[in-house]
Design an enzyme around this catalytic site. Structure first.
Site, PDB file in Angstrom:
ATOM      1  N   ASP A   2       2.471   1.984   3.293  1.00  0.00           N
ATOM      2  CA  ASP A   2       3.469   1.038   3.827  1.00  0.00           C
ATOM      3  C   ASP A   2       4.862   1.533   3.471  1.00  0.00           C
ATOM      4  OD1 ASP A   2       1.232  -0.557   4.238  1.00  0.00           O
ATOM      5  OD2 ASP A   2       1.572  -1.714   2.400  1.00  0.00           O
TER       6      ASP A   2
ATOM      7  N   HIS B  95       0.878  -1.173   0.000  1.00  0.00           N
ATOM      8  CA  HIS B  95       0.000   0.000   0.000  1.00  0.00           C
ATOM      9  C   HIS B  95       0.915   1.223   0.000  1.00  0.00           C
ATOM     10  CE1 HIS B  95      -2.178  -3.054   2.389  1.00  0.00           C
ATOM     11  NE2 HIS B  95      -3.314  -2.515   2.002  1.00  0.00           N
TER      12      HIS B  95
HETATM   13  C1  XUL Z   1      -7.350  -6.616   4.607  1.00  0.00           C
HETATM   14  C2  XUL Z   1      -6.615  -7.044   3.407  1.00  0.00           C
HETATM   15  C3  XUL Z   1      -5.785  -6.003   2.755  1.00  0.00           C
HETATM   16  C4  XUL Z   1      -5.745  -6.106   1.267  1.00  0.00           C
HETATM   17  C5  XUL Z   1      -5.016  -4.969   0.604  1.00  0.00           C
HETATM   18  O1  XUL Z   1      -8.109  -7.600   5.178  1.00  0.00           O
HETATM   19  O2  XUL Z   1      -6.667  -8.175   3.021  1.00  0.00           O
HETATM   20  O3  XUL Z   1      -4.505  -6.049   3.292  1.00  0.00           O
HETATM   21  O4  XUL Z   1      -5.164  -7.304   0.850  1.00  0.00           O
HETATM   22  O5  XUL Z   1      -5.477  -3.751   0.997  1.00  0.00           O
END
Ligand code: XUL
Ligand code: CO
Length: 443
Positions: free
Chosen positions: A105, A102
């Site tokens: 991150d 993300h």
């Molecule tokens: C949350 C989840 C996230 C997604 C990406 O449950 O799975 O980490 O994979 O945003």
């Protein structure tokens, strides 16, 4: 350069099923050919940047428990730079060729939209250099649209268009980052795209807003040179009480309703499937049947806990069922197997990150070998095919072609009388599967 994993002196090696070395692979042999291609190409593993390097073990009841050396710095950009170093050291040592992240991150949010963009661009530039040095690549990128308090009542689905604008800007920046890093996927996971009470929610309006956000992403992606695939990752709840992307079927319906189906595939997560009351393989099959299984987040929940525990996948039967579905559809073009998983908060040591990934990679590798053998033998596929044989000819064939009518079928039923009772042989099939999993030679 400083090492963050001094206990691992060289990249983890394949030593075979008989090794006693817990820091070696027993089954994951990247160069080994399965169905004519190397295991590493079947199993496009990706490390989840957020869990592996940013997670600190906090839970709703306890403070962070994992004191990571790379998270120690007075300056948030200093933390980001150290985290990037640790991440690429880990990727090379564990032997995984992809990662996912993300925006937040990798780079901290700045004081305003412009500073946030600069932070992200700086870190993406460094990540690009590291990718070029190591050959490790981005699999998919995503924007963190759940963490900041402004998104409490939704990002794309917020009642306030200004919040929507912030979310849209974040998606734009992260599509740029994904393009710059050569990512083949871009994920939307709608943790806050849902609601907690209808007393304050216009669900019809919110779903339309969300569709508009996805539409704009597709339009911008084309302009920005994104040639990968957009994914939606279904999840039924948590953090919202009701999430609009509840499961694969609901999400496919949403994409179809708003004319987005051609531009999206699904990223199916194991623990989200079980939270929705399904199995992982159910969700994968729903997506695959629609031609929309694009990627998967491999992890597992705990059957005794009702939340998203994101544990590393170690369940061989579930992994085998998953790999069977992926092999039958011919693998993944844009996605792969992302470890959306974290070590437990009591696994304090950095070596635990290695144990976690090694165990999970071995589980998936063994699942691949078992699944390959199951497909080659054809016993299970043959059983299913025989079970539906009646639909290929005669009255069954006519129904599927849309050429039959209700009166004709009534007549057919009257003429042919009572059908025989045919066993589904569930117990026999479960034993056959167990035999493949635990007894049959898979070398
Ligand atoms: C949350 C989840 C996230 C997604 C990406 O449950 O799975 O980490 O994979 O945003
Ligand atoms: Co996920």
């Amino acid at each position: 350069m400083r090492t963050y994993f001094p206990e691992i002196k060289h990249p983890v090696r394949y030593e075979g099923p008989d090794t006693r070395n817990p820091l070696a692979f027993r089954w994951y042999d990247p160069a080994r050919k399965v169905r004519g291609i190397p295991m590493a190409d079947h199993l496009k593993f990706s490390v989840a940047y957020w869990h592996a390097f940013c997670g600190a073990g906090a839970d709703p009841f306890g403070l962070p428990s994992l004191g990571r050396a790379w998270r120690q710095d007075r300056d948030p950009m200093g933390i980001a730079a150290k985290t990037l170093d640790a991440a690429f050291e880990f990727f090379v040592k564990i032997g995984v060729r992809y990662y996912c992240f993300h925006d937040r991150d990798m780079a901290p949010e700045g004081k305003n939209v412009g500073e946030t963009r600069r932070n992200l661009e700086t870190m993406v530039g460094r990540a690009r250099t590291k990718q070029d040095e190591t050959g490790v690549r981005l699999m998919w990128g995503t924007a963190a649209l759940a963490a900041n308090p402004r998104y409490t009542h939704g990002a794309g689905t917020n009642p306030d268009p200004l919040v929507f604008a912030h979310a849209a800007g974040q998606v734009r920046q992260m599509i740029d980052a994904t393009v710059a890093l050569g990512g083949t996927g871009y994920v939307f996971w709608g943790g806050r795209e849902g609601y907690s009470t209808l007393l304050n929610t216009d669900m019809k309006q919110e779903r339309l807003q969300y569709a508009r956000l996805l539409e704009m992403a597709v339009e911008y992606g084309a302009r920005a040179g994104f040639s990968g695939m957009f994914f939606v990752e279904p999840k039924p709840r948590e953090p919202s009480t009701h999430q609009y992307d509840f499961d694969a079927a609901t999400t496919l319906g949403f994409l179809r309703e708003f004319g987005l189906l051609d531009h999206f595939m699904l990223n199916i997560e194991a623990n989200h499937a079980t939270l929705a009351g399904h199995t992982f393989e159910h969700e994968l099959q729903v997506a695959a049947d629609a031609g929309k299984l694009g990627s998967m987040d491999i992890n597992r929940g705990d059957p005794t806990l009702g939340w998203d525990t994101d544990q590393f996948p170690t369940d061989l039967p579930s992994a085998t069922m998953a790999v069977l579905i992926v092999l039958r559809q011919g693998g993944f073009r844009y996605g792969g197997l992302n470890f959306d998983a974290k070590v437990r908060r009591g696994s304090f040591d950095t070596v635990d990150l290695f144990h976690a990934h090694i165990g999970a990679m071995d589980t998936m590798a063994r699942a691949l070998l078992v699944a390959d053998r199951i497909i080659k033998d054809g016993v299970l596929d043959g059983f299913v095919s025989d079970r539906y044989a009646g639909w290929r000819t005669g009255i069954g064939g006519k129904v599927l072609k849309g050429k039959a009518t209700l009166p004709e079928l009534e007549e057919h039923a009257a003429r042919c009388g009572e059908p025989g009772l045919t066993s589904g042989r569930q117990e026999m099939l479960e034993s056959i599967l167990n035999d493949y999993l635990y007894c049959s030679r898979i070398e």
